[in-house]
Design a protein around this motif. Sequence first.
Motif, mmCIF file in Angstrom:
data_model
loop_
_atom_site.group_PDB
_atom_site.id
_atom_site.type_symbol
_atom_site.label_atom_id
_atom_site.label_comp_id
_atom_site.label_asym_id
_atom_site.label_seq_id
_atom_site.Cartn_x
_atom_site.Cartn_y
_atom_site.Cartn_z
ATOM 1 N N LEU A 1 38.751 29.008 -1.243
ATOM 2 C CA LEU A 1 38.427 27.710 -1.385
ATOM 3 C C LEU A 1 39.397 26.991 -1.659
ATOM 4 N N ARG A 2 40.618 27.024 -2.360
ATOM 5 C CA ARG A 2 41.801 26.489 -2.420
ATOM 6 C C ARG A 2 41.895 26.509 -1.048
ATOM 7 N N ARG A 3 42.349 26.823 -0.619
ATOM 8 C CA ARG A 3 42.986 26.907 1.056
ATOM 9 C C ARG A 3 42.330 26.245 1.754
ATOM 10 N N LEU A 4 41.161 26.149 1.864
ATOM 11 C CA LEU A 4 40.719 25.523 3.018
ATOM 12 C C LEU A 4 40.704 23.607 2.132
ATOM 13 N N ILE A 5 40.293 24.047 1.371
ATOM 14 C CA ILE A 5 40.710 22.452 0.714
ATOM 15 C C ILE A 5 42.143 21.753 1.000
ATOM 16 N N ASN A 6 43.524 23.433 1.070
ATOM 17 C CA ASN A 6 44.117 22.105 1.408
ATOM 18 C C ASN A 6 44.365 22.211 3.031
ATOM 19 N N ALA B 1 23.998 27.777 -1.360
ATOM 20 C CA ALA B 1 25.920 27.579 -0.488
ATOM 21 C C ALA B 1 26.330 26.422 -0.580
ATOM 22 N N VAL B 2 27.638 27.075 -0.805
ATOM 23 C CA VAL B 2 28.973 26.385 -0.323
ATOM 24 C C VAL B 2 29.079 26.174 0.932
ATOM 25 N N VAL B 3 28.895 24.920 1.824
ATOM 26 C CA VAL B 3 29.441 24.875 2.651
ATOM 27 C C VAL B 3 30.611 23.952 2.870
ATOM 28 N N GLY B 4 31.553 24.282 3.690
ATOM 29 C CA GLY B 4 32.586 23.408 4.065
ATOM 30 C C GLY B 4 32.784 23.212 5.488
ATOM 31 N N VAL B 5 33.111 21.781 5.648
ATOM 32 C CA VAL B 5 33.212 21.327 6.493
ATOM 33 C C VAL B 5 34.543 20.567 7.698
ATOM 34 N N ARG B 6 35.095 21.328 8.414
ATOM 35 C CA ARG B 6 36.188 19.573 9.159
ATOM 36 C C ARG B 6 36.043 19.842 10.591
ATOM 37 N N ALA B 7 36.351 18.719 10.821
ATOM 38 C CA ALA B 7 35.824 17.672 11.860
ATOM 39 C C ALA B 7 37.264 17.160 12.208
ATOM 40 N N HIS B 8 37.825 18.351 13.555
ATOM 41 C CA HIS B 8 39.356 18.108 14.259
ATOM 42 C C HIS B 8 39.232 17.794 15.991
ATOM 43 N N HIS B 9 39.807 17.114 16.150
ATOM 44 C CA HIS B 9 39.812 16.985 17.946
ATOM 45 C C HIS B 9 38.573 17.089 18.523
ATOM 46 N N THR B 10 38.536 18.065 19.076
ATOM 47 C CA THR B 10 37.036 17.929 20.049
ATOM 48 C C THR B 10 35.845 19.280 19.463
ATOM 49 N N VAL C 1 33.813 20.999 15.539
ATOM 50 C CA VAL C 1 33.651 21.457 13.873
ATOM 51 C C VAL C 1 33.938 22.503 13.888
ATOM 52 N N ASP C 2 34.876 22.589 12.767
ATOM 53 C CA ASP C 2 34.784 23.942 11.763
ATOM 54 C C ASP C 2 33.817 24.201 10.585
ATOM 55 N N VAL C 3 33.066 25.008 10.651
ATOM 56 C CA VAL C 3 32.340 25.271 9.757
ATOM 57 C C VAL C 3 32.417 26.635 8.563
ATOM 58 N N VAL C 4 31.959 26.711 7.165
ATOM 59 C CA VAL C 4 32.590 28.199 7.086
ATOM 60 C C VAL C 4 30.953 27.784 5.824
ATOM 61 N N ARG C 5 30.227 29.165 5.513
ATOM 62 C CA ARG C 5 29.029 28.864 4.873
ATOM 63 C C ARG C 5 29.242 30.022 3.744
ATOM 64 N N LEU C 6 29.450 29.378 2.159
ATOM 65 C CA LEU C 6 29.578 31.242 1.575
ATOM 66 C C LEU C 6 28.173 30.823 0.542
ATOM 67 N N ASP C 7 27.753 32.254 0.866
ATOM 68 C CA ASP C 7 26.154 33.017 -0.028
ATOM 69 C C ASP C 7 26.952 33.225 -0.932
ATOM 70 N N GLY D 1 37.249 36.509 1.782
ATOM 71 C CA GLY D 1 39.349 36.289 2.150
ATOM 72 C C GLY D 1 39.546 36.989 3.710
ATOM 73 N N ASP D 2 38.774 37.658 4.317
ATOM 74 C CA ASP D 2 38.731 37.885 5.837
ATOM 75 C C ASP D 2 38.397 36.821 6.226
ATOM 76 N N VAL D 3 37.040 36.152 6.538
ATOM 77 C CA VAL D 3 36.477 34.964 7.240
ATOM 78 C C VAL D 3 37.707 33.980 6.984
ATOM 79 N N VAL D 4 37.829 33.612 5.934
ATOM 80 C CA VAL D 4 38.980 32.044 5.832
ATOM 81 C C VAL D 4 39.844 32.437 6.147
ATOM 82 N N GLY D 5 40.629 33.400 6.422
ATOM 83 C CA GLY D 5 41.409 33.749 7.139
ATOM 84 C C GLY D 5 41.682 33.600 7.985
ATOM 85 N N GLU D 6 40.586 34.036 8.971
ATOM 86 C CA GLU D 6 40.981 34.102 10.159
ATOM 87 C C GLU D 6 40.222 33.030 10.732
#
Length: 140
Positions: A20-25, A42-51, A53-59, A91-96
């Motif tokens: 989560l800290r890596r995603l925030i940073n 769930a906890v859902v992180g979203v980052r819109a950039h360029h063209t 949107v990256d989304v990560v959902r932690l259940d 760890g695996d998914v956020v790393g990818e």
Amino acid sequence: MTSSSTVSSVSAPADTEAALRRLINSGYRFVHPRDADGEIVAVVGVRAHHTVVDVVRLDAEDEVTAARVPGDEENVLEPVTVLWRSSGAVGDVVGELLALADEDHAAPRPQWATSATAAATKGCWVAGQAGRTKWLVASA
């Protein structure tokens, strides 16, 4: 209880916190979908950039899904078009996800796109609680 099971039960929350800290940073903004009783589902992180949107959902720590979708996707939590997807342990998914280059899977800007059109995709709407939506501004 063996020492290996103690280590794994302690490291899972630490791995989740580090992810989560890596995603925030990296510029992710978070929303927390809730059920009818108001409980976070769930906890859902979203980052819109360029063209895109990256989304990560932690259940759960071992139940994480990440996706890269086009910037004009109407519902990033239930996308019609997915450019990249992964699921598994946090760890695996956020790393990818964080290993993806901003240009990976990016949709080319159409020739007819104007600066006004480009500005319109500098963020995305994400569904919130009680039927409300929230605009998340693009980080790049």
